[in-house]
Write a protein that holds these residues in place. Structure first.
Motif, short mmCIF file in Angstrom:
data_model
loop_
_atom_site.label_atom_id
_atom_site.label_comp_id
_atom_site.label_asym_id
_atom_site.label_seq_id
_atom_site.Cartn_x
_atom_site.Cartn_y
_atom_site.Cartn_z
N ASP A 94 0.83 -1.21 0.00
CA ASP A 94 0.00 0.00 0.00
C ASP A 94 0.86 1.26 0.00
O ASP A 94 0.56 2.23 -0.70
CB ASP A 94 -0.93 0.01 1.21
N LEU A 95 1.93 1.25 0.81
CA LEU A 95 2.83 2.41 0.87
C LEU A 95 3.46 2.67 -0.49
O LEU A 95 3.50 3.81 -0.96
CB LEU A 95 3.92 2.18 1.93
N TYR A 96 3.94 1.63 -1.14
CA TYR A 96 4.63 1.79 -2.43
C TYR A 96 3.67 2.27 -3.53
O TYR A 96 4.11 2.91 -4.49
CB TYR A 96 5.31 0.50 -2.85
N LYS A 97 2.37 1.99 -3.38
CA LYS A 97 1.39 2.50 -4.35
C LYS A 97 1.25 4.02 -4.24
O LYS A 97 1.14 4.71 -5.25
CB LYS A 97 0.03 1.86 -4.13
N VAL A 98 1.22 4.54 -3.00
CA VAL A 98 1.00 5.97 -2.82
C VAL A 98 2.29 6.77 -2.79
O VAL A 98 2.29 7.97 -3.08
CB VAL A 98 0.16 6.29 -1.56
N ALA A 118 -7.22 11.18 4.16
CA ALA A 118 -6.55 11.34 5.45
C ALA A 118 -5.29 12.14 5.25
O ALA A 118 -4.60 11.99 4.24
CB ALA A 118 -6.22 9.98 6.06
N VAL A 119 -5.01 13.00 6.21
CA VAL A 119 -3.76 13.74 6.22
C VAL A 119 -2.94 13.19 7.36
O VAL A 119 -3.41 13.10 8.48
CB VAL A 119 -4.02 15.25 6.43
N GLY A 120 -1.77 12.75 7.13
CA GLY A 120 -0.89 12.20 8.16
C GLY A 120 0.50 12.34 7.60
O GLY A 120 1.25 13.23 7.95
N GLY A 121 0.78 11.48 6.66
CA GLY A 121 1.96 11.66 5.85
C GLY A 121 3.25 11.08 6.35
O GLY A 121 3.30 9.98 6.84
N PHE A 147 6.27 6.84 7.92
CA PHE A 147 5.17 6.98 6.98
C PHE A 147 3.90 6.48 7.68
O PHE A 147 3.95 5.45 8.34
CB PHE A 147 5.38 6.11 5.73
N GLN A 148 2.80 7.19 7.53
CA GLN A 148 1.54 6.76 8.13
C GLN A 148 0.49 6.60 7.05
O GLN A 148 0.33 7.48 6.21
CB GLN A 148 1.07 7.77 9.17
N LEU A 149 -0.23 5.49 7.09
CA LEU A 149 -1.32 5.21 6.15
C LEU A 149 -2.59 4.96 6.96
O LEU A 149 -2.61 4.07 7.80
CB LEU A 149 -1.01 3.96 5.32
N THR A 150 -3.64 5.72 6.71
CA THR A 150 -4.90 5.53 7.42
C THR A 150 -5.74 4.51 6.67
O THR A 150 -5.99 4.67 5.48
CB THR A 150 -5.67 6.86 7.55
N GLU A 151 -6.15 3.46 7.37
CA GLU A 151 -7.00 2.42 6.80
C GLU A 151 -8.46 2.86 6.82
O GLU A 151 -9.15 2.77 5.83
CB GLU A 151 -6.86 1.12 7.59
N ALA A 152 -8.93 3.28 8.00
CA ALA A 152 -10.32 3.70 8.15
C ALA A 152 -10.43 4.55 9.40
O ALA A 152 -9.63 4.41 10.32
CB ALA A 152 -11.23 2.47 8.27
#
Length: 188
Positions: free
Chosen positions: A45-49, A150-153, A163-168
């Motif tokens: 997921d990280l590599y996609k974004v 989501a804003v995190g970044g 790196f932060q990825l919000t799922e839900a």
């Protein structure tokens, strides 16, 4: 307002129980595999974004991936989760748990993933053996599966890129918090 807080507390307890139970697997080997599956999915997921993150992760001495559930109730924030640190040189995995408490303003529930990239071995070793992190955090999230945003970044702190990825989740928060990461006695 009381009903909203009660609902958030129930949702938080459910999320933390799910996050802290590293997996539904019966055996230690199955639980380890669930953590490794989570790690692989988060990296995908990280590599996609952020495609450039693949090079940063590959060239680092090591990295960690965590699954975390967070609840913020007006002036307090609580989180729980699990993850794994991978030493890129040796290939060794160190399975870990995490807990977090914070103070600040906010309201909401959020399920997110974090990737920590260690820029030197000493920082990675300190993280594995000491595990404390303290800092401030501000974000906004309104996301369900692939809908919303989501804003995190991404941030660099003390030789670690995070790196932060919000799922839900649905959250608006600004907190100062302390986080404890520790080795999972069962899985190591």
């Amino acid at each position: 307002m009381k009903q909203l807080i009660r609902s958030l507390v129930i949702l938080f307890l459910s999320a933390v129980m799910a996050a802290c139970a590293t997996s539904g697997g019966q055996s230690t080997a199955q639980k380890r595999q669930e953590v490794l599956n989570m790690k692989s999915q988060v990296l995908t997921d990280l590599y996609k974004v952020k495609p450039y993150a693949r090079t940063i992760v590959a060239n680092a001495p090591g990295y960690a991936v965590f699954s975390n559930a967070n609840v913020n109730l007006i002036f307090a924030s609580f989180s729980g989760g699990y993850g794994v640190v991978k030493n890129n040189k040796s290939g060794k995995h160190t399975y870990m748990k995490m807990g977090e408490v914070g103070l600040g303003f906010g309201l909401g529930v959020k399920d997110f993933r974090a990737v920590f990239v260690f820029h030197d071995k000493a920082t990675m070793d300190k993280f594995i053996h000491s595990g404390w992190q303290f800092g401030g955090h501000a974000d906004a999230a309104a996301k369900a599966k692939d809908k919303g945003g989501a804003v995190g970044g991404e941030v660099v702190v003390d030789n670690i890129t995070i790196f932060q990825l919000t799922e839900a989740g649905l959250a608006l928060q600004a907190t100062v918090k302390g986080t404890k990461y520790w080795k999972d006695a069962e899985l190591n």
